[in-house]
Write a protein that holds these residues in place. Sequence first.
Motif, short mmCIF file in Angstrom:
data_model
loop_
_atom_site.label_atom_id
_atom_site.label_comp_id
_atom_site.label_asym_id
_atom_site.label_seq_id
_atom_site.Cartn_x
_atom_site.Cartn_y
_atom_site.Cartn_z
N TYR A 188 0.81 -1.22 0.00
CA TYR A 188 0.00 0.00 0.00
C TYR A 188 0.85 1.27 0.00
O TYR A 188 0.44 2.28 -0.59
CB TYR A 188 -0.99 -0.01 1.17
CG TYR A 188 -2.24 -0.78 0.85
CD1 TYR A 188 -3.08 -0.35 -0.16
CD2 TYR A 188 -2.56 -1.95 1.52
CE1 TYR A 188 -4.23 -1.07 -0.48
CE2 TYR A 188 -3.70 -2.67 1.20
CZ TYR A 188 -4.53 -2.22 0.19
OH TYR A 188 -5.64 -2.94 -0.14
N VAL A 189 1.99 1.23 0.66
CA VAL A 189 2.88 2.39 0.59
C VAL A 189 3.29 2.63 -0.87
O VAL A 189 3.31 3.76 -1.36
CB VAL A 189 4.14 2.19 1.46
CG1 VAL A 189 5.11 3.35 1.26
CG2 VAL A 189 3.75 2.10 2.93
N SER A 190 3.59 1.54 -1.59
CA SER A 190 3.98 1.65 -2.99
C SER A 190 2.82 2.14 -3.85
O SER A 190 2.99 2.96 -4.75
CB SER A 190 4.47 0.28 -3.50
OG SER A 190 4.77 0.32 -4.87
N LYS A 191 1.62 1.65 -3.58
CA LYS A 191 0.45 2.01 -4.39
C LYS A 191 -0.04 3.44 -4.15
O LYS A 191 -0.48 4.12 -5.08
CB LYS A 191 -0.71 1.05 -4.10
CG LYS A 191 -0.51 -0.38 -4.53
CD LYS A 191 -1.70 -1.20 -4.06
CE LYS A 191 -1.58 -2.67 -4.42
NZ LYS A 191 -2.73 -3.45 -3.91
N LEU A 192 0.01 3.86 -2.91
CA LEU A 192 -0.66 5.11 -2.52
C LEU A 192 0.26 6.33 -2.48
O LEU A 192 -0.24 7.46 -2.51
CB LEU A 192 -1.31 4.93 -1.13
CG LEU A 192 -2.43 3.89 -1.03
CD1 LEU A 192 -2.83 3.68 0.42
CD2 LEU A 192 -3.63 4.32 -1.86
#
Length: 515
Positions: A438-442
Motif C-alpha cells: 500500500y505504501v507503494s500504491k498510494l
Amino acid sequence: MSEITVDKKIDPKVLNHPAGLFVLFFTEMWERFSYYGMRALLVLFLVSALDEGGWAWSREDAGVLYAWYSSLVYFTPLIGGYIADRLTGARTAIVGGAFLMTLGHLSLAFEFVGQWSFYLGLTLLVLGNGLFKPNISTMVGDLYKKESKKDSAYTIFYMGINAGAFLGIMLCGYVGETVGWSYGFGLAGIFMLFGLLQFYFSKALFGEIGSLHKKAVKHTENKAVEKESLTTKEKDRLIAVSVFAIFTIVFWWAFEQAGSSMTIFAKDYTQRVLTGEWATLFVWVNFFLTVVPVIIVTWVLGLLVKQTFSKISLSNSFLMASFVIIWAIVIWKLYGEFSSTDQIEVPASWFGILNSFFIIAFAPLISKIWDTKFNPSGPVKFAIAMVLLGAGFGFLAYGSMSIKSGVAEASVSMFWLIAAYFLHTMGELCLSPIGLSYVSKLSPRRLIGLMFGVWLFASFIGNLLSGYTASSIDSLNEMMGLSGFFLLFTIIPVGAAVIILAMSNFLKKRMHGVH
C-alpha cells in the motif's frame, strides 16, 4: 508519472513475476540474515562472562542497548528514503547501505580489539540499514505496472525477508555460541557481502528502475519545483498511508514481544527438557525445520539462475557460492545435533525461528489467495491481522493461567508458545507485506522513498514501546500474573481491529480506487 517497467527483452519471468523481484528477494534475504544473525548474538554476547568472551553486562544494561539498536534501525530509513528520493536514487542507496553494513559486521567481528570497534560496528549497521531498507522496498513496487500484482509480489519478497531471518538466527546463533562470538558476527558480514555483490552485478535486469528520477533531479536543482504542491488525491492517499502506519505501531508493539517477554516465557516458564523418544522426535523435527526452508530457497535460486544466468552470470555466481557455504554450515550443524544424547534441552532461542519458518511455509499460499477473487480490502486485511495477533496472545494467556502471580519460574507445555507463534505469523502475513504494497500504491512517485521511511519509522515507535512494555513484565506479573500480562496483548489488538473496520469506508474513500 507513468509506472517504470523493465524492458521485456532483458527481464525474463520467474514464477510469473519479473526476475528482478527474485534478485531483490535474495539481496534482502542476505541483509536480513546479517541483521537477525547479529541480533541473535547481541544480548547473549553482552551478558556473557568475561571468561566466556563476553562483556559481563547486566541484563538491564544489555536490554537497553538492544532496545535502542533494534529501534534505531527503523528510524534511519526515514533519512535514507529522503536521500534516495532527492540525491542518489534507490539503487545507489542500496549499494551504499549494503557496503556500510558489511563494514559494520567486519567491525563487530573485531570487537576483541576494543569496545570502540563494537560501537563503530553498530553505528555503521544503523546508518547502512537506513540507506538500504526503504529503497529496496521501493524497487519492488517499481517492477509492476499492474497494482493488483503488488500484493503477491510483496508477499514473495516478504518470504525472502524471513528466509534470511530464519537462516541468520539459526546459523549465526549456532556458530556464535559454539565456536566464538566474533565468528558469529563475521559470518553475518560474509553473507551481507554476498548480498551486495549479487545485487551490484545484476543491474542489467533493472533498466532505469532504481535510478534517480528526472523529477527528483529537477527538485534538487530548482527550489520552486522542489516545493511542488500535492494534489487533493495525493493528500488523501497519504492520509490513508498514515492511518495504516498508526495501526502498524499497535501491531509491532505486541508482535515484538517475541524478542523479549515471549523469550522470557520460553526460558523460564516453558518445559524445554526432552528425554527418550521426545528428544529423538525433536532432533528429527528440527532436522526438517532446518532443511526444508533451505531446500525451498535453493529451488527458487535454481529457477532464477535458469532464467538469468546468460544475462547476469557474475551475480548468479556469487549467489550460488553463498548457497554452497550455507549448505556446508547446515550439514555441519545437523551432524553435531544428531550426535547428542538421549536427553536434550530445547534452547529458548529455538522458538525464534518458528516465525520465519511459518512465513517461508505459508507465504506462497497467502500470496496465491491474494491473487484470487478472495482479496479483501486493506482495512479488512489489517483487522484480520490484529485478531490473529490477539488470538495468539490469548493462547499464551490461557496457557499461563496455572502460573501463580509473581512466580519467577514454571514449566508449562511448549504447545502454547508454538500456537502463539503460528497465529502471530499468520497475522503478520496479513499486515506487513500488505502494508509495504500500500505504501507503494498510494504514495506519490516523487515521495515514495520518503514514505517507505515513514512506514519504517512507525516500526521504530512500535519496537521502542514494545521494549519498554516488556521491561515491566516482572511488576505486571506481580500485579496481574502472566496470564493477565498476555491478556493485555489480546485486548488491545482486537480493539484496534474493531476500530480499523469502523474506519473502512473512510479509508477506502481516501484511497481513491486503490484496492
